[in-house]
Design a protein around this motif. Structure first.
Motif, PDB file in Angstrom:
ATOM      1  N   TYR A  38       0.785  -1.231   0.000  1.00  0.00           N
ATOM      2  CA  TYR A  38       0.000   0.000   0.000  1.00  0.00           C
ATOM      3  C   TYR A  38       0.820   1.286   0.000  1.00  0.00           C
ATOM      4  O   TYR A  38       0.282   2.361  -0.262  1.00  0.00           O
ATOM      5  N   ILE A  39       2.103   1.180   0.334  1.00  0.00           N
ATOM      6  CA  ILE A  39       2.921   2.379   0.499  1.00  0.00           C
ATOM      7  C   ILE A  39       4.144   2.289  -0.397  1.00  0.00           C
ATOM      8  O   ILE A  39       4.810   1.255  -0.451  1.00  0.00           O
ATOM      9  N   SER A  40       4.438   3.391  -1.082  1.00  0.00           N
ATOM     10  CA  SER A  40       5.614   3.435  -1.947  1.00  0.00           C
ATOM     11  C   SER A  40       6.311   4.782  -1.771  1.00  0.00           C
ATOM     12  O   SER A  40       5.817   5.672  -1.082  1.00  0.00           O
ATOM     13  N   GLN A  41       7.457   4.923  -2.416  1.00  0.00           N
ATOM     14  CA  GLN A  41       8.220   6.164  -2.297  1.00  0.00           C
ATOM     15  C   GLN A  41       7.360   7.361  -2.669  1.00  0.00           C
ATOM     16  O   GLN A  41       6.543   7.288  -3.586  1.00  0.00           O
ATOM     17  N   ASP A  42       7.577   8.447  -1.937  1.00  0.00           N
ATOM     18  CA  ASP A  42       6.810   9.670  -2.152  1.00  0.00           C
ATOM     19  C   ASP A  42       7.801  10.824  -2.316  1.00  0.00           C
ATOM     20  O   ASP A  42       8.256  11.411  -1.333  1.00  0.00           O
ATOM     21  N   HIS A  43       8.118  11.116  -3.551  1.00  0.00           N
ATOM     22  CA  HIS A  43       9.107  12.154  -3.841  1.00  0.00           C
ATOM     23  C   HIS A  43       8.629  13.524  -3.360  1.00  0.00           C
ATOM     24  O   HIS A  43       9.424  14.319  -2.837  1.00  0.00           O
ATOM     25  N   GLN A  44       7.342  13.815  -3.511  1.00  0.00           N
ATOM     26  CA  GLN A  44       6.814  15.117  -3.075  1.00  0.00           C
ATOM     27  C   GLN A  44       6.950  15.285  -1.566  1.00  0.00           C
ATOM     28  O   GLN A  44       7.265  16.371  -1.083  1.00  0.00           O
ATOM     29  N   LEU A  45       6.712  14.222  -0.815  1.00  0.00           N
ATOM     30  CA  LEU A  45       6.877  14.286   0.640  1.00  0.00           C
ATOM     31  C   LEU A  45       8.337  14.562   0.978  1.00  0.00           C
ATOM     32  O   LEU A  45       8.643  15.369   1.858  1.00  0.00           O
ATOM     33  N   ARG A  46       9.249  13.905   0.267  1.00  0.00           N
ATOM     34  CA  ARG A  46      10.666  14.115   0.520  1.00  0.00           C
ATOM     35  C   ARG A  46      11.058  15.573   0.259  1.00  0.00           C
ATOM     36  O   ARG A  46      11.758  16.191   1.058  1.00  0.00           O
ATOM     37  N   VAL A  47      10.604  16.131  -0.855  1.00  0.00           N
ATOM     38  CA  VAL A  47      10.901  17.529  -1.181  1.00  0.00           C
ATOM     39  C   VAL A  47      10.360  18.442  -0.081  1.00  0.00           C
ATOM     40  O   VAL A  47      11.039  19.369   0.363  1.00  0.00           O
ATOM     41  N   PHE A  48       9.139  18.171   0.367  1.00  0.00           N
ATOM     42  CA  PHE A  48       8.543  18.969   1.439  1.00  0.00           C
ATOM     43  C   PHE A  48       9.394  18.896   2.703  1.00  0.00           C
ATOM     44  O   PHE A  48       9.725  19.915   3.304  1.00  0.00           O
ATOM     45  N   LEU A  49       9.744  17.692   3.132  1.00  0.00           N
ATOM     46  CA  LEU A  49      10.519  17.527   4.364  1.00  0.00           C
ATOM     47  C   LEU A  49      11.883  18.190   4.262  1.00  0.00           C
ATOM     48  O   LEU A  49      12.359  18.802   5.222  1.00  0.00           O
ATOM     49  N   GLU A  50      12.518  18.070   3.105  1.00  0.00           N
ATOM     50  CA  GLU A  50      13.824  18.707   2.925  1.00  0.00           C
ATOM     51  C   GLU A  50      13.722  20.225   2.991  1.00  0.00           C
ATOM     52  O   GLU A  50      14.649  20.895   3.430  1.00  0.00           O
ATOM     53  N   SER A  51      12.592  20.764   2.577  1.00  0.00           N
ATOM     54  CA  SER A  51      12.425  22.223   2.575  1.00  0.00           C
ATOM     55  C   SER A  51      12.075  22.782   3.947  1.00  0.00           C
ATOM     56  O   SER A  51      12.337  23.951   4.221  1.00  0.00           O
ATOM     57  N   LEU A  52      11.489  21.977   4.794  1.00  0.00           N
ATOM     58  CA  LEU A  52      10.998  22.443   6.091  1.00  0.00           C
ATOM     59  C   LEU A  52      12.151  22.528   7.093  1.00  0.00           C
ATOM     60  O   LEU A  52      12.792  21.521   7.401  1.00  0.00           O
ATOM     61  N   PRO A  53      12.436  23.727   7.603  1.00  0.00           N
ATOM     62  CA  PRO A  53      13.540  23.858   8.560  1.00  0.00           C
ATOM     63  C   PRO A  53      13.181  23.264   9.927  1.00  0.00           C
ATOM     64  O   PRO A  53      12.014  23.066  10.237  1.00  0.00           O
ATOM     65  N   VAL A 162      -5.217  22.983   7.950  1.00  0.00           N
ATOM     66  CA  VAL A 162      -5.862  21.711   7.632  1.00  0.00           C
ATOM     67  C   VAL A 162      -5.444  21.334   6.219  1.00  0.00           C
ATOM     68  O   VAL A 162      -5.562  22.143   5.293  1.00  0.00           O
ATOM     69  N   LEU A 163      -4.925  20.117   6.074  1.00  0.00           N
ATOM     70  CA  LEU A 163      -4.489  19.629   4.769  1.00  0.00           C
ATOM     71  C   LEU A 163      -5.360  18.459   4.332  1.00  0.00           C
ATOM     72  O   LEU A 163      -5.799  17.662   5.166  1.00  0.00           O
ATOM     73  N   GLU A 164      -5.561  18.345   3.041  1.00  0.00           N
ATOM     74  CA  GLU A 164      -6.358  17.263   2.475  1.00  0.00           C
ATOM     75  C   GLU A 164      -5.506  16.013   2.305  1.00  0.00           C
ATOM     76  O   GLU A 164      -4.700  15.941   1.381  1.00  0.00           O
ATOM     77  N   ARG A 165      -5.617  15.074   3.210  1.00  0.00           N
ATOM     78  CA  ARG A 165      -5.068  13.726   3.117  1.00  0.00           C
ATOM     79  C   ARG A 165      -3.560  13.594   2.935  1.00  0.00           C
ATOM     80  O   ARG A 165      -3.034  12.498   2.995  1.00  0.00           O
ATOM     81  N   LYS A 166      -2.846  14.650   2.647  1.00  0.00           N
ATOM     82  CA  LYS A 166      -1.427  14.498   2.385  1.00  0.00           C
ATOM     83  C   LYS A 166      -0.683  15.780   2.750  1.00  0.00           C
ATOM     84  O   LYS A 166      -1.147  16.872   2.464  1.00  0.00           O
ATOM     85  N   VAL A 167       0.473  15.605   3.349  1.00  0.00           N
ATOM     86  CA  VAL A 167       1.324  16.750   3.667  1.00  0.00           C
ATOM     87  C   VAL A 167       2.103  17.101   2.411  1.00  0.00           C
ATOM     88  O   VAL A 167       2.627  16.236   1.722  1.00  0.00           O
ATOM     89  N   GLY A 168       2.182  18.385   2.125  1.00  0.00           N
ATOM     90  CA  GLY A 168       2.926  18.800   0.945  1.00  0.00           C
ATOM     91  C   GLY A 168       3.171  20.298   0.947  1.00  0.00           C
ATOM     92  O   GLY A 168       2.911  20.997   1.923  1.00  0.00           O
ATOM     93  N   MET A 169       3.647  20.755  -0.179  1.00  0.00           N
ATOM     94  CA  MET A 169       4.047  22.154  -0.297  1.00  0.00           C
ATOM     95  C   MET A 169       2.871  23.111  -0.185  1.00  0.00           C
ATOM     96  O   MET A 169       3.077  24.310   0.002  1.00  0.00           O
ATOM     97  N   SER A 170       1.631  22.628  -0.265  1.00  0.00           N
ATOM     98  CA  SER A 170       0.488  23.528  -0.076  1.00  0.00           C
ATOM     99  C   SER A 170       0.513  24.165   1.315  1.00  0.00           C
ATOM    100  O   SER A 170      -0.012  25.256   1.508  1.00  0.00           O
ATOM    101  N   LEU A 171       1.163  23.503   2.264  1.00  0.00           N
ATOM    102  CA  LEU A 171       1.273  24.071   3.609  1.00  0.00           C
ATOM    103  C   LEU A 171       2.066  25.376   3.578  1.00  0.00           C
ATOM    104  O   LEU A 171       1.819  26.273   4.380  1.00  0.00           O
TER     105      LEU A 171
END
Length: 193
Positions: A38-53, A162-171
């Protein structure tokens, strides 16, 4: 099952609390099996985490081994300083109990005067409510948990974002101050990120 979960906030802890005897590792392995389906690599999540100080820590009601497996499948395990779960809490407390939060904050060396600097991401209303009460910045991630907890969309207004189902750059659009001021504050006060 449901009454035990409601009393203990965690099924495994509830079963132990009610006197059931079983192999804890075998239970965790059985309950948490099959994540790779059910779970696979998430490049967008990685980009988000790398950007967040700042420091990044996983605080979960799951076993640490399970959290590490999920983070590995997502391809972000290296983005987190620590994973604190049921073993850390010794199956004695869990979210949303305030004592569980206090254990984590103490372990991380975060003083009450710095709680306002904590950004807490969560998909459980009752868990995030404790973070809000402690003074954390709060980010609710919508999931089936909202309905399972019997909460409504209107109740989410008490959280910072409030985010829709996924953490990402919209935050970044909703809470730009997380990127603009967090590092500056830490440097000015010589606080750990």
């Amino acid at each position: 099952w449901q009454p035990i979960f409601e009393k203990y906030n965690l099924t495994k802890r509830g079963l132990l609390g009610e006197g059931y005897v079983f192999d804890s590792l075998a239970y965790d392995t059985f309950v948490r099996r099959g994540a790779s389906k059910y779970i696979s690599q998430d490049h967008q999540l990685r980009v988000f985490l790398e950007s967040l100080p700042g420091r990044k820590v996983i605080f979960t009601n799951a076993p640490e081994s399970s959290a590490h497996e999920i983070l590995g499948l997502l391809g972000v395990v290296d983005q987190f300083e620590a994973v604190l779960g049921t073993e850390f809490m010794q199956n004695t407390v869990c979210k949303p109990e305030r004592k569980a939060f206090e254990m984590v904050l103490t372990h991380l060396g975060i003083e009450p005067c710095d709680y306002h600097r904590v950004v807490y991401f969560e998909d459980s209303f009752k868990n995030l409510l404790v973070g809000a009460d402690l003074g954390f910045k709060t980010v609710f991630i919508k999931s089936a948990t909202l309905i399972n907890e019997g909460r409504t969309e209107e109740e989410l207004s008490r959280f910072d974002s409030v985010l829709e189902r996924k953490v990402g750059m919209s935050l970044r659009k909703q809470m730009p101050n997380l990127w603009e001021t967090q590092l500056d504050d830490a440097e000015d006060q010589n606080l750990p990120n």
